[in-house]
Design a protein around this motif. Structure first.
Motif, PDB file in Angstrom:
ATOM      1  N   THR A 138       0.824  -1.208   0.000  1.00  0.00           N
ATOM      2  CA  THR A 138       0.000   0.000   0.000  1.00  0.00           C
ATOM      3  C   THR A 138       0.854   1.253   0.000  1.00  0.00           C
ATOM      4  O   THR A 138       0.647   2.173  -0.801  1.00  0.00           O
ATOM      5  CB  THR A 138      -0.927  -0.003   1.229  1.00  0.00           C
ATOM      6  OG1 THR A 138      -1.819  -1.112   1.136  1.00  0.00           O
ATOM      7  CG2 THR A 138      -1.739   1.282   1.297  1.00  0.00           C
TER       8      THR A 138
ATOM      9  N   LYS B  29      -1.969   4.977   0.184  1.00  0.00           N
ATOM     10  CA  LYS B  29      -2.582   5.452   1.428  1.00  0.00           C
ATOM     11  C   LYS B  29      -3.821   6.300   1.145  1.00  0.00           C
ATOM     12  O   LYS B  29      -4.786   6.275   1.915  1.00  0.00           O
ATOM     13  CB  LYS B  29      -1.560   6.241   2.247  1.00  0.00           C
ATOM     14  CG  LYS B  29      -0.436   5.380   2.807  1.00  0.00           C
ATOM     15  CD  LYS B  29       0.490   6.179   3.716  1.00  0.00           C
ATOM     16  CE  LYS B  29       1.331   7.159   2.937  1.00  0.00           C
ATOM     17  NZ  LYS B  29       2.333   7.836   3.808  1.00  0.00           N
TER      18      LYS B  29
ATOM     19  N   ASP C  31      -5.831   5.850  -1.395  1.00  0.00           N
ATOM     20  CA  ASP C  31      -6.899   4.920  -1.766  1.00  0.00           C
ATOM     21  C   ASP C  31      -7.614   4.396  -0.518  1.00  0.00           C
ATOM     22  O   ASP C  31      -8.843   4.291  -0.489  1.00  0.00           O
ATOM     23  CB  ASP C  31      -6.328   3.742  -2.559  1.00  0.00           C
ATOM     24  CG  ASP C  31      -5.885   4.145  -3.959  1.00  0.00           C
ATOM     25  OD1 ASP C  31      -6.358   5.174  -4.458  1.00  0.00           O
ATOM     26  OD2 ASP C  31      -5.057   3.407  -4.537  1.00  0.00           O
ATOM     27  N   GLU C  32      -6.843   4.050   0.513  1.00  0.00           N
ATOM     28  CA  GLU C  32      -7.450   3.568   1.759  1.00  0.00           C
ATOM     29  C   GLU C  32      -8.325   4.647   2.394  1.00  0.00           C
ATOM     30  O   GLU C  32      -9.435   4.372   2.859  1.00  0.00           O
ATOM     31  CB  GLU C  32      -6.366   3.144   2.740  1.00  0.00           C
ATOM     32  CG  GLU C  32      -5.706   1.819   2.411  1.00  0.00           C
ATOM     33  CD  GLU C  32      -4.770   1.358   3.506  1.00  0.00           C
ATOM     34  OE1 GLU C  32      -4.479   0.144   3.550  1.00  0.00           O
ATOM     35  OE2 GLU C  32      -4.319   2.193   4.320  1.00  0.00           O
TER      36      GLU C  32
ATOM     37  N   ASN D 253     -11.522   5.139   0.299  1.00  0.00           N
ATOM     38  CA  ASN D 253     -12.437   4.029   0.510  1.00  0.00           C
ATOM     39  C   ASN D 253     -13.152   4.143   1.857  1.00  0.00           C
ATOM     40  O   ASN D 253     -14.345   3.867   1.975  1.00  0.00           O
ATOM     41  CB  ASN D 253     -11.665   2.710   0.437  1.00  0.00           C
ATOM     42  CG  ASN D 253     -12.560   1.498   0.561  1.00  0.00           C
ATOM     43  OD1 ASN D 253     -13.271   1.130  -0.367  1.00  0.00           O
ATOM     44  ND2 ASN D 253     -12.539   0.849   1.716  1.00  0.00           N
ATOM     45  N   ALA D 254     -12.409   4.574   2.889  1.00  0.00           N
ATOM     46  CA  ALA D 254     -13.006   4.726   4.216  1.00  0.00           C
ATOM     47  C   ALA D 254     -14.010   5.867   4.252  1.00  0.00           C
ATOM     48  O   ALA D 254     -14.963   5.838   5.041  1.00  0.00           O
ATOM     49  CB  ALA D 254     -11.912   4.960   5.255  1.00  0.00           C
TER      50      ALA D 254
ATOM     51  N   LYS E 137     -15.244  -0.545   4.664  1.00  0.00           N
ATOM     52  CA  LYS E 137     -14.400   0.625   4.843  1.00  0.00           C
ATOM     53  C   LYS E 137     -13.040   0.263   5.437  1.00  0.00           C
ATOM     54  O   LYS E 137     -12.097   1.041   5.377  1.00  0.00           O
ATOM     55  CB  LYS E 137     -15.108   1.666   5.733  1.00  0.00           C
ATOM     56  CG  LYS E 137     -15.185   1.303   7.192  1.00  0.00           C
ATOM     57  CD  LYS E 137     -16.070   2.265   7.979  1.00  0.00           C
ATOM     58  CE  LYS E 137     -15.392   3.594   8.215  1.00  0.00           C
ATOM     59  NZ  LYS E 137     -15.849   4.665   7.371  1.00  0.00           N
ATOM     60  N   TRP E 138     -12.912  -0.936   6.011  1.00  0.00           N
ATOM     61  CA  TRP E 138     -11.660  -1.336   6.644  1.00  0.00           C
ATOM     62  C   TRP E 138     -10.695  -1.925   5.614  1.00  0.00           C
ATOM     63  O   TRP E 138     -11.091  -2.763   4.800  1.00  0.00           O
ATOM     64  CB  TRP E 138     -11.913  -2.391   7.722  1.00  0.00           C
ATOM     65  CG  TRP E 138     -12.850  -1.964   8.805  1.00  0.00           C
ATOM     66  CD1 TRP E 138     -13.097  -0.684   9.230  1.00  0.00           C
ATOM     67  CD2 TRP E 138     -13.693  -2.811   9.592  1.00  0.00           C
ATOM     68  NE1 TRP E 138     -14.034  -0.689  10.233  1.00  0.00           N
ATOM     69  CE2 TRP E 138     -14.420  -1.978  10.485  1.00  0.00           C
ATOM     70  CE3 TRP E 138     -13.899  -4.179   9.645  1.00  0.00           C
ATOM     71  CZ2 TRP E 138     -15.328  -2.478  11.399  1.00  0.00           C
ATOM     72  CZ3 TRP E 138     -14.799  -4.680  10.558  1.00  0.00           C
ATOM     73  CH2 TRP E 138     -15.503  -3.848  11.424  1.00  0.00           C
ATOM     74  N   PRO E 139      -9.425  -1.553   5.645  1.00  0.00           N
ATOM     75  CA  PRO E 139      -8.442  -2.217   4.776  1.00  0.00           C
ATOM     76  C   PRO E 139      -8.349  -3.705   5.106  1.00  0.00           C
ATOM     77  O   PRO E 139      -8.554  -4.115   6.262  1.00  0.00           O
ATOM     78  CB  PRO E 139      -7.134  -1.500   5.121  1.00  0.00           C
ATOM     79  CG  PRO E 139      -7.541  -0.215   5.763  1.00  0.00           C
ATOM     80  CD  PRO E 139      -8.835  -0.492   6.463  1.00  0.00           C
TER      81      PRO E 139
ATOM     82  N   TRP F  12      -5.587  -1.278   9.653  1.00  0.00           N
ATOM     83  CA  TRP F  12      -4.878  -0.013   9.650  1.00  0.00           C
ATOM     84  C   TRP F  12      -3.475  -0.216  10.223  1.00  0.00           C
ATOM     85  O   TRP F  12      -3.206  -1.222  10.885  1.00  0.00           O
ATOM     86  CB  TRP F  12      -5.652   1.018  10.477  1.00  0.00           C
ATOM     87  CG  TRP F  12      -6.988   1.338   9.890  1.00  0.00           C
ATOM     88  CD1 TRP F  12      -8.200   0.892  10.330  1.00  0.00           C
ATOM     89  CD2 TRP F  12      -7.258   2.141   8.742  1.00  0.00           C
ATOM     90  NE1 TRP F  12      -9.208   1.373   9.524  1.00  0.00           N
ATOM     91  CE2 TRP F  12      -8.660   2.148   8.547  1.00  0.00           C
ATOM     92  CE3 TRP F  12      -6.464   2.867   7.862  1.00  0.00           C
ATOM     93  CZ2 TRP F  12      -9.270   2.846   7.503  1.00  0.00           C
ATOM     94  CZ3 TRP F  12      -7.069   3.564   6.828  1.00  0.00           C
ATOM     95  CH2 TRP F  12      -8.453   3.557   6.657  1.00  0.00           C
TER      96      TRP F  12
END
Length: 296
Positions: free
Chosen positions: A3, A10, A12-13, A16-17, A26-28, A32
């Motif tokens: 990632t 980062k 993208d995460e 998405n969240a 929403k969680w990777p 995290w």
């Protein structure tokens, strides 16, 4: 590492969240950063025992074999593995209806990019194929977005549309790389304009038939090897409907221009979208250079 080693990883995460307000999506997948050093061996073992157990797995055999003989071999080698001590918990938190547009703006070491996601439907839903065809109308070198933004207005270098219909919810996504010197706001406005066209004007019969033919041809090619069939069966079963490999062509043929207009109006609305604008991060000044001079 995967990632954080990419320019937008980062971001993208974080995007998405923002898009998923309440849903576990929403969680990777790996958690995290603070989760990784915090997890204990006992917690890892409990997680593995719950989710990586026979009662939570799908197995697929593809090829020319005798079913009875294959079943006997499977029972011999895998039948001795016990069920998990606990069943995987049910998913109870569903995504609420989004009440207003969300926006995400960031600077990153990347080409200026515009990203728009709309909330859509889970994979097992009657609108899955109309949404899929809608993305096909927009994407690719012969798609509406490429013709408009890249070839016509010349404000983007790349643009694509796609759907990501998961087991419990889904998204309709458009992403475009902005051409140097062009305004990301103009790219966003052009994307929205093409969406409005789909909402207000029925897709011509010839254009609809083109994307139907393309979709069915690609589905046929995916049946060309046992491995490809295996992957599709596993994937569709995980989403809740392995029979989709057999029903896709019929579902495509049943889609009408009115269906496309309906789903565009129902899902691709302003209040249902999250917009991300990623601007190129300006280079930091050379720390070695003295004020008013240059580093030697």
């Amino acid at each position: 590492m995967r990632t954080e080693s990419t320019p937008l990883g980062k971001f993208d995460e974080a995007f998405n969240a923002l898009f998923w307000e309440a849903h576990p999506y929403k969680w990777p997948v790996v958690g995290w950063p603070s989760d990784i050093p915090a997890i204990t061996k006992a917690e890892a073992d409990e997680y593995f025992g719950t989710y990586y157990a026979p009662n939570n797995l799908t197995g697929v055999l593809v090829g020319d074999f005798d079913p009875a003989q294959a079943r006997a071999v499977i029972e011999r080698y895998f039948g001795r593995i016990p069920r998990g001590a606990a069943e995987p918990p049910e998913m109870v938190t569903v995504e609420p209806q989004q009440l207003g547009e969300k926006r995400f703006t960031a600077e990153a070491e990347t080409s200026p990019t515009v990203r728009i996601w709309w909330h859509a439907v889970p994979f097992v839903h009657k609108d899955r194929t109309p949404l899929d065809l809608l993305s096909d109308l927009l994407t690719g070198r012969t798609g509406r977005l490429y013709k408009s933004l890249v070839l016509g207005r010349r404000i983007a270098n790349e643009v694509e549309a796609s759907v990501d219909l998961k087991k419990y919810a889904g998204s309709f996504e458009v992403e475009s790389v902005v051409k140097d010197g062009k305004d990301p706001a103009a790219v966003e406005a052009a994307i929205v304009e093409e969406i409005r066209r789909l909402q207000n004007e029925p897709v011509p019969a010839e254009e609809l038939q083109k994307v139907k033919n393309q979709g069915k041809a690609q589905a046929y090619r995916r049946l060309s090897s046992p491995f490809s069939i295996l992957i599709q069966l596993l994937y569709y079963d995980g989403l809740g409907d392995w029979k989709y490999i057999n029903t896709y062509a019929d579902e495509v043929d049943a889609v009408t221009a009115a269906d496309l207009q309906r789903v565009a109006r129902a899902y691709l609305t302003k209040e249902n979208r999250t917009v991300g604008v990623f601007l190129r991060k300006e280079a930091a000044p050379d720390a070695a250079a003295p004020p008013g001079g240059s580093a030697r």
